[in-house]
Scaffold this motif. Structure first.
Motif, PDB file in Angstrom:
ATOM      1  N   TRP A 219       4.946   2.423  -1.726  1.00 61.38           N
ATOM      2  CA  TRP A 219       3.965   3.441  -1.330  1.00 61.38           C
ATOM      3  C   TRP A 219       4.398   4.153  -0.045  1.00 61.38           C
ATOM      4  O   TRP A 219       4.336   5.380   0.039  1.00 61.38           O
ATOM      5  CB  TRP A 219       2.578   2.824  -1.163  1.00 61.38           C
ATOM      6  CG  TRP A 219       1.510   3.851  -0.912  1.00 61.38           C
ATOM      7  CD1 TRP A 219       0.857   4.086   0.266  1.00 61.38           C
ATOM      8  CD2 TRP A 219       0.968   4.789  -1.859  1.00 61.38           C
ATOM      9  NE1 TRP A 219      -0.053   5.107   0.119  1.00 61.38           N
ATOM     10  CE2 TRP A 219      -0.007   5.561  -1.189  1.00 61.38           C
ATOM     11  CE3 TRP A 219       1.218   5.050  -3.205  1.00 61.38           C
ATOM     12  CZ2 TRP A 219      -0.729   6.580  -1.810  1.00 61.38           C
ATOM     13  CZ3 TRP A 219       0.490   6.057  -3.824  1.00 61.38           C
ATOM     14  CH2 TRP A 219      -0.467   6.810  -3.133  1.00 61.38           C
ATOM     15  N   SER A 220       4.859   3.385   0.933  1.00 62.21           N
ATOM     16  CA  SER A 220       5.319   3.983   2.202  1.00 62.21           C
ATOM     17  C   SER A 220       6.504   4.914   1.962  1.00 62.21           C
ATOM     18  O   SER A 220       6.658   5.928   2.642  1.00 62.21           O
ATOM     19  CB  SER A 220       5.742   2.895   3.183  1.00 62.21           C
ATOM     20  OG  SER A 220       4.706   1.952   3.324  1.00 62.21           O
ATOM     21  N   PHE A 221       7.330   4.559   0.968  1.00 60.00           N
ATOM     22  CA  PHE A 221       8.533   5.341   0.667  1.00 60.00           C
ATOM     23  C   PHE A 221       8.189   6.651  -0.042  1.00 60.00           C
ATOM     24  O   PHE A 221       8.749   7.702   0.255  1.00 60.00           O
ATOM     25  CB  PHE A 221       9.471   4.492  -0.205  1.00 60.00           C
ATOM     26  CG  PHE A 221      10.735   5.169  -0.617  1.00 60.00           C
ATOM     27  CD1 PHE A 221      11.810   5.280   0.260  1.00 60.00           C
ATOM     28  CD2 PHE A 221      10.874   5.698  -1.899  1.00 60.00           C
ATOM     29  CE1 PHE A 221      12.987   5.908  -0.131  1.00 60.00           C
ATOM     30  CE2 PHE A 221      12.045   6.325  -2.293  1.00 60.00           C
ATOM     31  CZ  PHE A 221      13.103   6.433  -1.404  1.00 60.00           C
ATOM     32  N   VAL A 222       7.246   6.594  -0.993  1.00 54.75           N
ATOM     33  CA  VAL A 222       6.971   7.780  -1.825  1.00 54.75           C
ATOM     34  C   VAL A 222       5.910   8.695  -1.224  1.00 54.75           C
ATOM     35  O   VAL A 222       5.830   9.876  -1.567  1.00 54.75           O
ATOM     36  CB  VAL A 222       6.567   7.395  -3.271  1.00 54.75           C
ATOM     37  CG1 VAL A 222       7.706   6.658  -3.962  1.00 54.75           C
ATOM     38  CG2 VAL A 222       5.273   6.587  -3.325  1.00 54.75           C
ATOM     39  N   TYR A 223       5.071   8.135  -0.324  1.00 56.38           N
ATOM     40  CA  TYR A 223       3.993   8.948   0.259  1.00 56.38           C
ATOM     41  C   TYR A 223       3.834   8.592   1.742  1.00 56.38           C
ATOM     42  O   TYR A 223       2.801   8.079   2.163  1.00 56.38           O
ATOM     43  CB  TYR A 223       2.682   8.698  -0.499  1.00 56.38           C
ATOM     44  CG  TYR A 223       1.600   9.744  -0.311  1.00 56.38           C
ATOM     45  CD1 TYR A 223       1.750  10.834   0.557  1.00 56.38           C
ATOM     46  CD2 TYR A 223       0.402   9.638  -1.025  1.00 56.38           C
ATOM     47  CE1 TYR A 223       0.746  11.777   0.707  1.00 56.38           C
ATOM     48  CE2 TYR A 223      -0.603  10.579  -0.877  1.00 56.38           C
ATOM     49  CZ  TYR A 223      -0.441  11.641  -0.011  1.00 56.38           C
ATOM     50  OH  TYR A 223      -1.441  12.580   0.140  1.00 56.38           O
ATOM     51  N   ALA A 226       0.658   9.633   3.657  1.00 54.09           N
ATOM     52  CA  ALA A 226      -0.643   9.370   3.018  1.00 54.09           C
ATOM     53  C   ALA A 226      -1.724   9.091   4.056  1.00 54.09           C
ATOM     54  O   ALA A 226      -1.581   8.166   4.856  1.00 54.09           O
ATOM     55  CB  ALA A 226      -0.532   8.178   2.069  1.00 54.09           C
ATOM     56  N   PRO A 227      -2.815   9.871   4.068  1.00 56.24           N
ATOM     57  CA  PRO A 227      -3.923   9.548   4.967  1.00 56.24           C
ATOM     58  C   PRO A 227      -4.459   8.153   4.641  1.00 56.24           C
ATOM     59  O   PRO A 227      -4.739   7.848   3.483  1.00 56.24           O
ATOM     60  CB  PRO A 227      -4.971  10.620   4.641  1.00 56.24           C
ATOM     61  CG  PRO A 227      -4.219  11.727   3.967  1.00 56.24           C
ATOM     62  CD  PRO A 227      -3.086  11.062   3.255  1.00 56.24           C
ATOM     63  N   GLY A 228      -4.534   7.299   5.655  1.00 61.77           N
ATOM     64  CA  GLY A 228      -4.995   5.931   5.411  1.00 61.77           C
ATOM     65  C   GLY A 228      -3.902   4.992   4.941  1.00 61.77           C
ATOM     66  O   GLY A 228      -4.156   3.807   4.691  1.00 61.77           O
ATOM     67  N   GLY A 229      -2.681   5.517   4.791  1.00 61.03           N
ATOM     68  CA  GLY A 229      -1.556   4.647   4.407  1.00 61.03           C
ATOM     69  C   GLY A 229      -1.808   3.939   3.087  1.00 61.03           C
ATOM     70  O   GLY A 229      -2.171   4.565   2.089  1.00 61.03           O
ATOM     71  N   ILE A 230      -1.633   2.621   3.097  1.00 66.50           N
ATOM     72  CA  ILE A 230      -1.756   1.822   1.871  1.00 66.50           C
ATOM     73  C   ILE A 230      -3.212   1.701   1.414  1.00 66.50           C
ATOM     74  O   ILE A 230      -3.477   1.265   0.297  1.00 66.50           O
ATOM     75  CB  ILE A 230      -1.100   0.426   2.058  1.00 66.50           C
ATOM     76  CG1 ILE A 230      -0.824  -0.259   0.709  1.00 66.50           C
ATOM     77  CG2 ILE A 230      -1.954  -0.462   2.953  1.00 66.50           C
ATOM     78  CD1 ILE A 230       0.295   0.328  -0.090  1.00 66.50           C
ATOM     79  N   PRO A 233      -7.156   6.215  -1.054  1.00 62.86           N
ATOM     80  CA  PRO A 233      -7.850   5.979  -2.334  1.00 62.86           C
ATOM     81  C   PRO A 233      -6.987   6.170  -3.575  1.00 62.86           C
ATOM     82  O   PRO A 233      -7.312   5.655  -4.638  1.00 62.86           O
ATOM     83  CB  PRO A 233      -8.988   7.008  -2.316  1.00 62.86           C
ATOM     84  CG  PRO A 233      -9.216   7.304  -0.871  1.00 62.86           C
ATOM     85  CD  PRO A 233      -7.879   7.175  -0.203  1.00 62.86           C
ATOM     86  N   MET A 234      -5.867   6.889  -3.432  1.00 65.00           N
ATOM     87  CA  MET A 234      -5.005   7.086  -4.609  1.00 65.00           C
ATOM     88  C   MET A 234      -4.288   5.797  -5.012  1.00 65.00           C
ATOM     89  O   MET A 234      -3.896   5.641  -6.170  1.00 65.00           O
ATOM     90  CB  MET A 234      -4.002   8.204  -4.349  1.00 65.00           C
ATOM     91  CG  MET A 234      -4.686   9.557  -4.380  1.00 65.00           C
ATOM     92  SD  MET A 234      -3.585  10.914  -3.970  1.00 65.00           S
ATOM     93  CE  MET A 234      -4.446  12.281  -4.752  1.00 65.00           C
ATOM     94  N   VAL A 235      -4.126   4.881  -4.048  1.00 60.80           N
ATOM     95  CA  VAL A 235      -3.466   3.603  -4.379  1.00 60.80           C
ATOM     96  C   VAL A 235      -4.425   2.422  -4.213  1.00 60.80           C
ATOM     97  O   VAL A 235      -4.237   1.368  -4.805  1.00 60.80           O
ATOM     98  CB  VAL A 235      -2.175   3.421  -3.547  1.00 60.80           C
ATOM     99  CG1 VAL A 235      -2.477   3.142  -2.083  1.00 60.80           C
ATOM    100  CG2 VAL A 235      -1.275   2.350  -4.158  1.00 60.80           C
ATOM    101  N   ASN A 236      -5.473   2.613  -3.405  1.00 63.10           N
ATOM    102  CA  ASN A 236      -6.534   1.610  -3.264  1.00 63.10           C
ATOM    103  C   ASN A 236      -7.856   2.282  -3.630  1.00 63.10           C
ATOM    104  O   ASN A 236      -8.544   2.837  -2.777  1.00 63.10           O
ATOM    105  CB  ASN A 236      -6.593   1.057  -1.837  1.00 63.10           C
ATOM    106  CG  ASN A 236      -7.748   0.067  -1.663  1.00 63.10           C
ATOM    107  OD1 ASN A 236      -8.484  -0.220  -2.613  1.00 63.10           O
ATOM    108  ND2 ASN A 236      -7.908  -0.444  -0.451  1.00 63.10           N
ATOM    109  N   PRO A 237      -8.209   2.247  -4.920  1.00 62.55           N
ATOM    110  CA  PRO A 237      -9.368   3.014  -5.394  1.00 62.55           C
ATOM    111  C   PRO A 237     -10.702   2.526  -4.854  1.00 62.55           C
ATOM    112  O   PRO A 237     -11.714   3.189  -5.038  1.00 62.55           O
ATOM    113  CB  PRO A 237      -9.319   2.862  -6.917  1.00 62.55           C
ATOM    114  CG  PRO A 237      -8.030   2.205  -7.245  1.00 62.55           C
ATOM    115  CD  PRO A 237      -7.515   1.547  -6.012  1.00 62.55           C
TER     116      PRO A 237
END
Length: 318
Positions: A219-223, A226-230, A233-237
């Protein structure tokens, strides 16, 4: 001493991807690309590649089952997002081509396998925009003749494996907020071994070294932005402030997991979260014991892969 113009690795996920200082990228695990087949000699499934958009560059491989000669029976449409951690694999790869020839021969549906842009050259959320663009194109008057002539637009499905399963979730959320052309709705969503993560481990995930785990690192590599990191909501719904899963824009969902898959517990976690959200559709969980991550993609003609494919055929036709 190396010369000043020597390429240096500036980022990598060992054995999966290397990014060099000159901007070039190596993906050692990517399977070879293969052309479409007309038809495939083994399954009689036809395929062709279609350009959806030039800017951004989005295309898709379409698969058409052998249809009865009278030709009036329309078949379901599955818009599919391939896996590969958002950064490798392709709708045109040997891996997915073999899978879909088998899949379509057993499910009697049209598949639109989307070739979206990959990270890190195109960091997330590019792939989500590409996949939504592809879905709106499928629903539009501009869709390919195979779809317009043979597709049942009352039975449009979205599906994907691994990172593609994550894309399915995000596209379903968007479908709950934004209408598609011509009044088309997404009937169902198929999430196979979906990729999700969070800042805290769940189930069998190890509490020690969680931040070094593959899902976290990817996730860190592809985004990276990202707001909120890991906990985006796109990865932690179910992150704090994430939109309610009750807003998923489809009528039925099947979440498929595999007993030996390190991502198994995340799939179940997602299933439970949807169940508890108040979402009003039909929700199913399918588990295959003794199998690993995306076994059905790697071995599409194995007994357990055929079992899963037949289960998904029921999901799409009933």
């Amino acid at each position: 001493m190396g010369s000043s113009n020597q390429k240096e690795i500036v980022a990598e996920i060992p054995s999966y991807i290397k990014v060099f200082s000159d901007g070039s990228v190596e993906r050692p695990r990517a399977t070879p690309l293969v052309p479409p087949s007309n038809p495939d000699p083994l399954t009689q499934v036809s395929s062709k590649d279609v350009l959806i958009s030039e800017n951004p560059a989005i295309s898709a491989r379409h698969y058409l089952p052998t249809l009865e000669k009278e030709n009036d029976k329309k078949v379901p449409i599955l818009v599919y997002f391939h896996g590969g951690g958002f950064f490798f694999e392709s709708a045109f790869s040997q891996l997915y081509h073999h899978h879909f020839n088998t899949f379509v021969s057993h499910t009697n549906c049209i598949v639109v396998s989307v070739e979206y842009r990959l990270a890190p050259e195109h960091p997330l959320p590019a792939c989500y925009h590409d996949c939504w663009h592809a879905l709106t194109w499928v629903a539009s008057d501009h869709a390919d003749p195979w779809l317009l002539h043979h597709g049942d637009f009352t039975r449009v499905f979205i599906g994907g494996d691994s990172a593609g399963g994550n894309i399915v979730h995000n596209i379903a959320m968007r479908a709950g907020r934004e209408p598609l052309p011509r009044g088309v709705n997404v009937l169902g969503a198929i999430l196979s071994h979906p990729y999700f993560c969070s800042s805290y481990p769940i189930g069998s995930e190890s509490a020690t070294g969680h931040e070094q785990s593959m899902p976290y690192v990817v996730w860190s590599f592809v985004y990276p932005s990202a707001p909120g990191g890991i906990d985006n909501p796109m990865v932690n719904p179910i992150a704090t402030g994430a939109p309610s899963l009750a807003g998923l824009g489809c009528s039925k969902i099947i979440v498929c997991v595999a007993g030996n898959d390190k991502m198994r517990d995340r799939g179940v976690w997602y299933y439970e979260a949807v169940k508890e959200s108040g979402w009003q559709g039909e929700l199913e969980l399918f588990e295959e014991n003794g199998e690993d991550h995306v076994y059905h993609i790697f071995h599409p003609q194995s007994e357990k892969a055929i079992k899963l494919i037949k289960r998904l055929a029921l999901f799409m036709h009933h």
